[in-house]
Motif scaffolding. Structure first.
Motif, PDB file in Angstrom:
ATOM      1  N   PHE A 151      36.788  41.201  31.998  1.00 27.20           N
ATOM      2  CA  PHE A 151      35.485  40.670  32.427  1.00 27.20           C
ATOM      3  C   PHE A 151      34.304  41.409  31.813  1.00 27.20           C
ATOM      4  O   PHE A 151      33.162  41.002  31.980  1.00 27.20           O
ATOM      5  N   GLN A 189      30.654  55.729  30.674  1.00 22.28           N
ATOM      6  CA  GLN A 189      31.223  54.461  31.148  1.00 22.28           C
ATOM      7  C   GLN A 189      32.614  54.718  31.720  1.00 22.28           C
ATOM      8  O   GLN A 189      33.044  54.047  32.642  1.00 22.28           O
ATOM      9  N   GLN A 250      37.575  47.164  41.845  1.00 21.15           N
ATOM     10  CA  GLN A 250      37.298  45.763  41.444  1.00 21.15           C
ATOM     11  C   GLN A 250      37.983  44.729  42.340  1.00 21.15           C
ATOM     12  O   GLN A 250      37.385  43.724  42.679  1.00 21.15           O
ATOM     13  N   ARG A 262      43.333  45.818  34.423  1.00 15.10           N
ATOM     14  CA  ARG A 262      42.859  47.111  34.938  1.00 15.10           C
ATOM     15  C   ARG A 262      43.882  48.235  34.741  1.00 15.10           C
ATOM     16  O   ARG A 262      43.589  49.398  34.975  1.00 15.10           O
ATOM     17  N   ASP A 288      33.289  49.845  43.348  1.00 14.47           N
ATOM     18  CA  ASP A 288      32.750  48.548  42.893  1.00 14.47           C
ATOM     19  C   ASP A 288      33.818  47.484  43.129  1.00 14.47           C
ATOM     20  O   ASP A 288      35.010  47.733  42.876  1.00 14.47           O
ATOM     21  N   SER A 322      30.610  37.505  36.966  1.00 13.38           N
ATOM     22  CA  SER A 322      29.600  36.926  36.095  1.00 13.38           C
ATOM     23  C   SER A 322      30.205  36.788  34.684  1.00 13.38           C
ATOM     24  O   SER A 322      30.522  37.799  34.057  1.00 13.38           O
TER      25      SER A 322
HETATM   26  N1  SAM Z   1      34.084  51.879  33.788  1.00  8.56           N
HETATM   27  C1  SAM Z   1      33.925  51.626  35.151  1.00  8.56           C
HETATM   28  C2  SAM Z   1      35.250  51.135  35.707  1.00  8.56           C
HETATM   29  O1  SAM Z   1      36.134  50.863  34.997  1.00  8.56           O
HETATM   30  O2  SAM Z   1      35.354  50.952  36.895  1.00  8.56           O
HETATM   31  C3  SAM Z   1      32.871  50.610  35.474  1.00  8.56           C
HETATM   32  C4  SAM Z   1      31.706  50.494  34.603  1.00  8.56           C
HETATM   33  S1  SAM Z   1      30.956  48.906  34.636  1.00  8.56           S
HETATM   34  C5  SAM Z   1      29.753  49.292  33.489  1.00  8.56           C
HETATM   35  C6  SAM Z   1      30.156  48.880  36.211  1.00  8.56           C
HETATM   36  C7  SAM Z   1      30.589  47.785  37.142  1.00  8.56           C
HETATM   37  O3  SAM Z   1      30.035  46.548  36.769  1.00  8.56           O
HETATM   38  C8  SAM Z   1      32.074  47.515  37.202  1.00  8.56           C
HETATM   39  O4  SAM Z   1      32.739  48.425  38.028  1.00  8.56           O
HETATM   40  C9  SAM Z   1      32.162  46.099  37.718  1.00  8.56           C
HETATM   41  O5  SAM Z   1      32.332  46.052  39.112  1.00  8.56           O
HETATM   42  C10 SAM Z   1      30.800  45.510  37.338  1.00  8.56           C
HETATM   43  N2  SAM Z   1      30.978  44.447  36.334  1.00  8.56           N
HETATM   44  C11 SAM Z   1      31.267  44.606  35.031  1.00  8.56           C
HETATM   45  N3  SAM Z   1      31.400  43.393  34.432  1.00  8.56           N
HETATM   46  C12 SAM Z   1      31.179  42.466  35.385  1.00  8.56           C
HETATM   47  C13 SAM Z   1      31.193  41.029  35.391  1.00  8.56           C
HETATM   48  N4  SAM Z   1      31.448  40.358  34.294  1.00  8.56           N
HETATM   49  N5  SAM Z   1      30.921  40.404  36.555  1.00  8.56           N
HETATM   50  C14 SAM Z   1      30.651  41.107  37.694  1.00  8.56           C
HETATM   51  N6  SAM Z   1      30.630  42.452  37.744  1.00  8.56           N
HETATM   52  C15 SAM Z   1      30.893  43.128  36.610  1.00  8.56           C
END
Ligand code: SAM
Ligand code: SF4
Length: 432
Positions: A151, A189, A250, A262, A288, A322
Motif C-alpha cells: 500500500f 521510515q 496495520q 508485511r 498505526d 488510500s
Molecule cells: N515504516 C513504518 C511501518 O512499516 O510501519 C510506517 C511508515 S508509513 C510512512 C506511516 C504510516 O502511514 C503507516 O504505518 C500506515 O499506517 C500509513 N499509510 C501508509 N500508506 C498508506 C495508505 N496507502 N493508506 C493508508 N495509510 C497508509
C-alpha cells in the motif's frame, strides 16, 4: 521527518541570506514541503499555492519551490499544471536547494531535481550546522525503505534504505544539545533497520547516551521485523531511552498482513510485545492501523478491533486505506467506502475509550515532565511531555523551559493532561 527536513532546508538557505518569516506577504521565496503518504496531498499543494497567488496578486511573485514526496512523485505534473511553481526538489536533492534559488533569482526557467542520490545529499548537508534550538528535536538517522508493503509509496519516493554514519550523527546530536536540546527523537521510515557498517540502532543509542546534557532519547518508526535482540535489551539497560514504542501493525488479521506484504503474522507481533515488556515492564505501545484495506472482511476487521483491545495501545493512528498511484494495492479492488468509514468510526471510538481509560489511571499520580515551551496564551503556563509523550500543562511563575520536573497529574482530557509541580523535583543527573 518533514519537520526535520524543513529545518535543514532553512539551515541551508540561511547561507545565502534567506531568513524565516511568519508574514507571508513579505516572502521572497515560498517553500512547500509536502507529504504523499495518503490522498489529497496533491490537492493540498494546489490549494496552498492558490492562497499564495491571492496574497501576491498585483505584486512581484515569490519564488515557489515544492519539496518533499509530492515533488518526488509528481514533479513534472506539478510544473506543467501549476505555472506559478518554479521548482520541484525531491527529498534526496535538498543539498541543491541554494543553487536552485540562486538560479531562480536570475532567470525564471523551471527546475526539477528529483534524482536519488542520498549519499551525496547527506555528505553535503553535513556541511551545514543543525541550528535547531528546540528542547525536543528530531534527527534523521535513516531514510528510505526496502520492504515494499503493497500500500505504501515510501520505497518509491524516499528510495532504498540508507543509514547515516554514527560519527556524523554523534556530531549532529552534540550540536543540537549544545543549542539547548534535551530530547532527541531519532527518525527513519524504518528506524530500527538502521545499520551503518554493522552498527545498529542500539549501538547508536548507546553512543549518544554519553552526551551529558542529552536527557531523553526516542526513536520512530519501527518495523516489527527489525526488532533485534540488542534493541529489545537496551530498553532494559538505558535510562535515557523513553519507554514508549511506536510499533505499527496495520491490521490484526494474518490474511490482510499477508496481502499487505508485511512479512510477519500476529503471533510474531504479540511475541515481540511480550519480549519488550519482559525487557522493561514500563513500556507502553502506540500503533498505526489501516482500515478497509482491499479484501478486508468483517472477520479481518474484527481481528484488528480485538488486537486493539488486547494490546491496549495508549495511542493509535488509524486511517482508511488510500490507494497510492504506482503501488500494487492501488490496483486491487477497493471495498465499499461506506463500510470502511463505519469500521473506522467503530475502531476509533474504541481506541479513544482505551486511551481515556489509560489517561484516567494517571490522575493523582506522579509523572516526570520535560518542559518544552511557555504557553503562548497564558504567561504562567508551561507545556511539556511525560515519558510517554502525553502533553502536560502546569502553572508556574518560574521559567520551566528545558527543565525536567516531577508533576502530580490532577486531571485531563483526550489531548492534554493538567498537573501541579511537586516542589524541589528538578531531575539533574541521568546515567547512560
Ligand atoms: N515504516 C513504518 C511501518 O512499516 O510501519 C510506517 C511508515 S508509513 C510512512 C506511516 C504510516 O502511514 C503507516 O504505518 C500506515 O499506517 C500509513 N499509510 C501508509 N500508506 C498508506 C495508505 N496507502 N493508506 C493508508 N495509510 C497508509
Ligand atoms: Fe512503507 Fe513502512 Fe512498509 Fe516501508 S515498511 S513500505 S515505509 S509501511
Amino acid at each position: 521527518m518533514n519537520e526535520y527536513d524543513s529545518d535543514r532546508i532553512y539551515d541551508i538557505a540561511k547561507n545565502i541570506n534567506y531568513k524565516k518569516t511568519n508574514n507571508l506577504s513579505e516572502a521572497d521565496c515560498y517553500v512547500l514541503n509536502t507529504c504523499h503518504i495518503r490522498e489529497k496531498a496533491t490537492e493540498k499543494v494546489y490549494h496552498d499555492i492558490g492562497r499564495v497567488k491571492k496574497e501576491f496578486r498585483n505584486k512581484k511573485k515569490p519564488i515557489i519551490v515544492v519539496t518533499g514526496c509530492v515533488a518526488q512523485a509528481e514533479g513534472d505534473i506539478l510544473l506543467k499544471k501549476e505555472k506559478y511553481i518554479d521548482a520541484v526538489i525531491g527529498p534526496q536533492s535538498y543539498h541543491l536547494f541554494n543553487s536552485t534559488l540562486l538560479k531562480l533569482e536570475k532567470e525564471s526557467n523551471k527546475i526539477n531535481f528529483t534524482e536519488f542520490d542520498v549519499i551525496e545529499k547527506f555528505d553535503n548537508l553535513n556541511r551545514f550546522k543543525n541550528s535547531s534550538s528546540s528542547v525536543s528535536s528530531y534527527l534523521t538517522i535513516q531514510e528510505g525503505c526496502d520492504k515494499f508493503c503493497k500500500f505504501c509509496v515510501v520505497p518509491y519516493t524516499r528510495g532504498a534504505e540508507f543509514s547515516r554514519s554514527v560519527k556524523e550523527l554523534f556530531k549532529e546530536c552534540k550540536e543540537l544539545v549544545e543549542n539547548g536540546t534535551s530530547e532527541i527523537t531519532l527518525l527513519g521510515q524504518n528506524v530500527n533497520a538502521y545499520n551503518y557498517e554493522g552498527k545498529r540502532l542500539s549501538d547508536l543509542i548507546f553512543e549518544i547516551s554519553k552526551i551529558e546534557n542529552l536527557k531523553r532519547i526516542r526513536y520512530t518508526t519501527s518495523h516489527p521485523i527489525d526488532f533485534s535482540k540488542d534493541l529489545i535489551d537496551i530498553h532494559r539497560t538505558s535510562k535515557k531511552l523513553m519507554p514508549l514504542i511506536h510499533l505499527p501493525v496495520q491490521s490484526g488479521s494474518d490474511n490482510i498482513l499477508r496481502n499487505m506484504n508485511r512479512k510477519h503474522d500476529i503471533h510474531y507481533y504479540l511475541d515481540l510485545i511480550s519480549e519488550l515488556k519482559k525487557s522493561n515492564p514500563l513500556i507502553e505501545f502506540s500503533s498505526d492501523f489501516i482500515i478497509g484495506y482491499p479484501g478486508e472482511t468483517d472477520k479481518d476487521f474484527d481481528a484488528s478491533y480485538e488486537l486493539l483491545k488486547k494490546v491496549g495501545y495508549i495511542n493509535t493512528y488509524s486511517f482508511i486505506f488510500s490507494p497510492r498511484l504506482g503501488t500494487p494495492a492501488a490496483e486491487m479492488k477497493k471495498i465499499d467506502n461506506k463500510i470502511a468509514k463505519k469500521r473506522l468510526e467503530i475502531f476509533q471510538r474504541e481506541a479513544e475509550r482505551i486511551k481515556m481509560k489509560y489517561r484516567k489511571k494517571l490522575f493523582n499520580k506522579k509523572s516526570t515532565i520535560l518542559f518544552e515551551n511557555r504557553s503562548s496564551r497564558k504567561k504562567d503556563e508551561f507545556f511539556g511531555r511525560d515519558e510517554y509523550l502525553n502533553s502536560v500543562i502546569v502553572k508556574s511563575n518560574e521559567n520551566l523551559k528545558g527543565k525536567i520536573k516531577d508533576v502530580t497529574i490532577t486531571n485531563g482530557n483526550q489531548n492534554t493532561l493538567f498537573g501541579e509541580i511537586i516542589s524541589n523535583s528538578e531531575k539533574k543527573d541521568f546515567a547512560a
